[in-house]
Design a protein around this motif. Structure first.
Motif, PDB file in Angstrom:
ATOM      1  N   TYR A  65       0.836  -1.204   0.000  1.00 13.02           N
ATOM      2  CA  TYR A  65       0.000   0.000   0.000  1.00 13.02           C
ATOM      3  C   TYR A  65       0.871   1.255   0.000  1.00 13.02           C
ATOM      4  O   TYR A  65       0.662   2.172  -0.800  1.00 13.02           O
ATOM      5  N   VAL A  66       1.832   1.275   0.895  1.00 14.97           N
ATOM      6  CA  VAL A  66       2.708   2.453   1.006  1.00 14.97           C
ATOM      7  C   VAL A  66       3.498   2.668  -0.278  1.00 14.97           C
ATOM      8  O   VAL A  66       3.694   3.799  -0.728  1.00 14.97           O
ATOM      9  N   ALA A  67       3.915   1.566  -0.904  1.00 16.17           N
ATOM     10  CA  ALA A  67       4.728   1.670  -2.115  1.00 16.17           C
ATOM     11  C   ALA A  67       3.900   2.089  -3.326  1.00 16.17           C
ATOM     12  O   ALA A  67       4.395   2.805  -4.202  1.00 16.17           O
ATOM     13  N   ASN A  68       2.636   1.658  -3.388  1.00 14.92           N
ATOM     14  CA  ASN A  68       1.840   1.858  -4.598  1.00 14.92           C
ATOM     15  C   ASN A  68       0.918   3.066  -4.560  1.00 14.92           C
ATOM     16  O   ASN A  68       0.369   3.453  -5.599  1.00 14.92           O
ATOM     17  N   PHE A  69       0.710   3.656  -3.386  1.00 16.66           N
ATOM     18  CA  PHE A  69      -0.009   4.930  -3.353  1.00 16.66           C
ATOM     19  C   PHE A  69       0.979   6.014  -3.774  1.00 16.66           C
ATOM     20  O   PHE A  69       2.079   6.090  -3.237  1.00 16.66           O
ATOM     21  N   PRO A  70       0.613   6.857  -4.746  1.00 17.99           N
ATOM     22  CA  PRO A  70       1.575   7.818  -5.282  1.00 17.99           C
ATOM     23  C   PRO A  70       1.966   8.898  -4.277  1.00 17.99           C
ATOM     24  O   PRO A  70       1.178   9.279  -3.416  1.00 17.99           O
ATOM     25  N   ASN A  71       3.193   9.351  -4.424  1.00 19.62           N
ATOM     26  CA  ASN A  71       3.644  10.508  -3.655  1.00 19.62           C
ATOM     27  C   ASN A  71       2.848  11.721  -4.126  1.00 19.62           C
ATOM     28  O   ASN A  71       2.740  11.972  -5.328  1.00 19.62           O
ATOM     29  N   ARG A  72       2.274  12.459  -3.193  1.00 19.36           N
ATOM     30  CA  ARG A  72       1.416  13.588  -3.580  1.00 19.36           C
ATOM     31  C   ARG A  72       2.169  14.612  -4.414  1.00 19.36           C
ATOM     32  O   ARG A  72       1.595  15.270  -5.288  1.00 19.36           O
ATOM     33  N   LYS A  73       3.463  14.736  -4.198  1.00 23.54           N
ATOM     34  CA  LYS A  73       4.251  15.703  -4.950  1.00 23.54           C
ATOM     35  C   LYS A  73       4.377  15.315  -6.416  1.00 23.54           C
ATOM     36  O   LYS A  73       4.680  16.166  -7.258  1.00 23.54           O
ATOM     37  N   CYS A  74       4.166  14.030  -6.720  1.00 22.56           N
ATOM     38  CA  CYS A  74       4.288  13.559  -8.097  1.00 22.56           C
ATOM     39  C   CYS A  74       2.958  13.587  -8.846  1.00 22.56           C
ATOM     40  O   CYS A  74       2.913  13.231 -10.031  1.00 22.56           O
ATOM     41  N   LEU A  75       1.890  13.955  -8.162  1.00 23.41           N
ATOM     42  CA  LEU A  75       0.585  14.009  -8.808  1.00 23.41           C
ATOM     43  C   LEU A  75       0.481  15.229  -9.722  1.00 23.41           C
ATOM     44  O   LEU A  75       1.206  16.219  -9.551  1.00 23.41           O
ATOM     45  N   HIS A  76      -0.414  15.147 -10.688  1.00 24.98           N
ATOM     46  CA  HIS A  76      -0.745  16.321 -11.486  1.00 24.98           C
ATOM     47  C   HIS A  76      -1.256  17.414 -10.535  1.00 24.98           C
ATOM     48  O   HIS A  76      -1.934  17.112  -9.553  1.00 24.98           O
ATOM     49  N   PRO A  77      -0.923  18.680 -10.791  1.00 23.70           N
ATOM     50  CA  PRO A  77      -1.349  19.760  -9.880  1.00 23.70           C
ATOM     51  C   PRO A  77      -2.839  19.756  -9.571  1.00 23.70           C
ATOM     52  O   PRO A  77      -3.244  20.071  -8.451  1.00 23.70           O
ATOM     53  N   TYR A  78      -3.664  19.385 -10.550  1.00 23.38           N
ATOM     54  CA  TYR A  78      -5.103  19.327 -10.325  1.00 23.38           C
ATOM     55  C   TYR A  78      -5.441  18.258  -9.294  1.00 23.38           C
ATOM     56  O   TYR A  78      -6.195  18.494  -8.346  1.00 23.38           O
ATOM     57  N   GLU A  79      -4.876  17.075  -9.443  1.00 21.72           N
ATOM     58  CA  GLU A  79      -5.147  15.991  -8.499  1.00 21.72           C
ATOM     59  C   GLU A  79      -4.503  16.275  -7.141  1.00 21.72           C
ATOM     60  O   GLU A  79      -5.036  15.874  -6.105  1.00 21.72           O
ATOM     61  N   ARG A  80      -3.402  16.970  -7.158  1.00 21.98           N
ATOM     62  CA  ARG A  80      -2.777  17.363  -5.895  1.00 21.98           C
ATOM     63  C   ARG A  80      -3.702  18.309  -5.126  1.00 21.98           C
ATOM     64  O   ARG A  80      -3.863  18.191  -3.908  1.00 21.98           O
ATOM     65  N   SER A  81      -4.327  19.224  -5.844  1.00 20.37           N
ATOM     66  CA  SER A  81      -5.269  20.146  -5.201  1.00 20.37           C
ATOM     67  C   SER A  81      -6.496  19.402  -4.689  1.00 20.37           C
ATOM     68  O   SER A  81      -6.981  19.685  -3.584  1.00 20.37           O
ATOM     69  N   LEU A  82      -7.015  18.454  -5.486  1.00 13.45           N
ATOM     70  CA  LEU A  82      -8.165  17.669  -5.044  1.00 13.45           C
ATOM     71  C   LEU A  82      -7.846  16.918  -3.756  1.00 13.45           C
ATOM     72  O   LEU A  82      -8.678  16.851  -2.848  1.00 13.45           O
ATOM     73  N   THR A  83      -6.648  16.341  -3.687  1.00 11.93           N
ATOM     74  CA  THR A  83      -6.247  15.588  -2.496  1.00 11.93           C
ATOM     75  C   THR A  83      -6.248  16.484  -1.267  1.00 11.93           C
ATOM     76  O   THR A  83      -6.758  16.110  -0.200  1.00 11.93           O
ATOM     77  N   GLU A  84      -5.702  17.672  -1.420  1.00 11.20           N
ATOM     78  CA  GLU A  84      -5.630  18.604  -0.293  1.00 11.20           C
ATOM     79  C   GLU A  84      -7.013  19.091   0.114  1.00 11.20           C
ATOM     80  O   GLU A  84      -7.341  19.160   1.302  1.00 11.20           O
ATOM     81  N   LEU A  85      -7.863  19.408  -0.879  1.00 12.31           N
ATOM     82  CA  LEU A  85      -9.168  19.989  -0.581  1.00 12.31           C
ATOM     83  C   LEU A  85     -10.154  18.969  -0.032  1.00 12.31           C
ATOM     84  O   LEU A  85     -11.032  19.308   0.769  1.00 12.31           O
TER      85      LEU A  85
END
Length: 415
Positions: free
Chosen positions: A134-154
């Motif tokens: 799980y830890v290995a396969n969930f993406p690093n938030r910094k590597c996400l597309h900026p849009y998906e990074r914002s969705l994760t935060e919000l």
């Protein structure tokens, strides 16, 4: 006339393409095979060009190595399936108890401690390996597309995504530590009875650790469900984004001008959903998105819903269809809508833009007056806006289909 403007806007969208550098492959004179020529065909940038795509193109032009040409969305749909903590523990216990001693050990005490150590080691691995994956396969938030990074935060709150993954990894470490400790004690047992007692203690300890800290796994399961339910956006498909104050009629327009039933994706921080639909224009498909309403206030005072709207406009290549309601029905005064409109248009001036005045069946010959507004204002632009909306705006009504008839006929013709 208004519908024709909308169709013209969609025609402009049809011309959109994310710029992709084309590398010419040529045969090398000095060595066999193909090599990448430094000459690259550059595509003209449009208002839809994402900053990431342009950066990728610059990297190729400068012959810089790149891990990814263009950041893409879709990481949420690739998240691993997470099992509930109770299921992981139950499955691990069943598998561990089926483990037998190594064949050929005749001494009863040795055989029992061998079996006990192997069962504890098996239980530890059955619990730890899924957590590691799980830890290995969930993406690093910094590597996400900026849009998906914002969705994760919000949607999850700032830092909660990383916090849950950290808790899952901490649980894995505790399981490994406890498993190794008790497996080692079992291996040192001097009698069959002692090995059985050490095995029982070890199983109980691992079960206690996992039960106590297993909430981290269930939190990760909920995160995966939430993120996987986010609307999927195709960066290569032109997107028309409806923006405006709350209750101005954006959702109704999405339902009317989209083909089929829009997909409703509910966000956990609101009971309201975000609508996504599609429009087919000839052989071209367009995405159409309804965003949460914006209020007249500073960015630092905006809630997560409003920040979601700004994230869509900031990080996705979208055209903007700004919806204005001058009927007095939406709860936001024309003056406030005008202020919001001016701010958003100035901030996103590089986007293709179309203005729509909704609920025109409710409009009267005189502008709507609010007790909080100065009816004697001499501001000509504001006075004109209160009466007709922005220059060139399309006047539409979902109720009597004014301004929508041609679009509906066109949609039916191409469905």
């Amino acid at each position: 006339m208004g519908v024709m403007s909308m169709r013209i806007c969609l025609s402009h969208l049809q011309l959109w393409q994310i710029p992709r550098p084309k590398i010419h492959l040529r045969k090398s004179r000095s060595s066999p095979g193909l090599y990448a020529s430094p000459s690259i065909t550059e595509y003209r940038s449009s208002c839809f060009c994402s900053q990431q795509a342009q950066a990728a193109a610059r990297g190729v032009l400068q012959n810089k190595p790149m891990v990814k040409e263009i950041e893409s969305v879709g990481a949420f749909q690739k998240l691993p399936m997470v099992m509930p903590s109770v299921d992981i523990l139950s499955s691990a216990l069943k598998k561990a108890k089926r483990v037998s001693a190594t064949k050929g050990i005749s001494n009863i005490a040795k055989r029992e401690r061998n079996k006990a150590a192997k069962q504890l080691d098996a239980l530890m691995k059955e619990l730890a390996v899924p957590l590691r994956d799980y830890v290995a396969n969930f993406p690093n938030r910094k590597c996400l597309h900026p849009y998906e990074r914002s969705l994760t935060e919000l949607t999850l709150g700032d830092g909660n995504y990383e916090k849950v993954l950290k808790n899952v990894d901490a649980l894995r470490k505790k399981v490994v530590s406890a498993g190794k400790e008790h497996a080692s004690l079992c291996a040192k047992s001097l009698s069959k009875r002692e090995a059985e007692e050490r095995l029982s203690e070890g199983l109980q300890r691992l079960e206690e650790v996992f039960n106590r800290e297993g909430k981290a796994v269930d939190d990760l399961l909920n995160i995966a469900k939430t993120l996987r339910a986010m609307p999927v956006v195709d960066l290569e498909t032109p997107t028309l984004c409806l923006v405006g104050a709350p209750n101005v009629g954006k959702s109704s327009l999405v339902r009317v001008i989209s083909t089929g039933k829009p997909e409703v994706c509910n966000y956990p921080f609101t009971t309201r959903g975000i609508l996504m639909g599609h429009i087919n224009l000839g052989y071209q498909n367009f995405q159409i998105t309804d965003t949460p309403g914006l209020l007249q206030r500073r960015d630092e005072d905006r809630n997560n819903l409003e920040k979601l709207t700004l994230a869509v406009l900031t990080h996705l290549p979208t055209a903007i269809l700004f919806v204005h309601d001058l009927s007095g029905e939406c709860g936001t005064s024309p003056s406030d809508q005008f202020t919001i409109y001016k701010e958003i248009k100035e901030r996103f001036s590089d986007h293709i833009w179309l203005d729509v005045v909704s609920k025109c069946d409710l409009l009267q010959t005189s502008p709507v007056a609010y007790v909080t507004e100065d009816e004697d204002s001499e501001h000509l632009e504001m006075a004109s806006y209160r009466k007709m909306g922005p220059d060139g705006a399309i006047r539409v009504s979902v109720m009597n289909e004014e301004g929508l008839n041609e679009v509906t006929q066109f949609k039916s013709h191409n469905s």
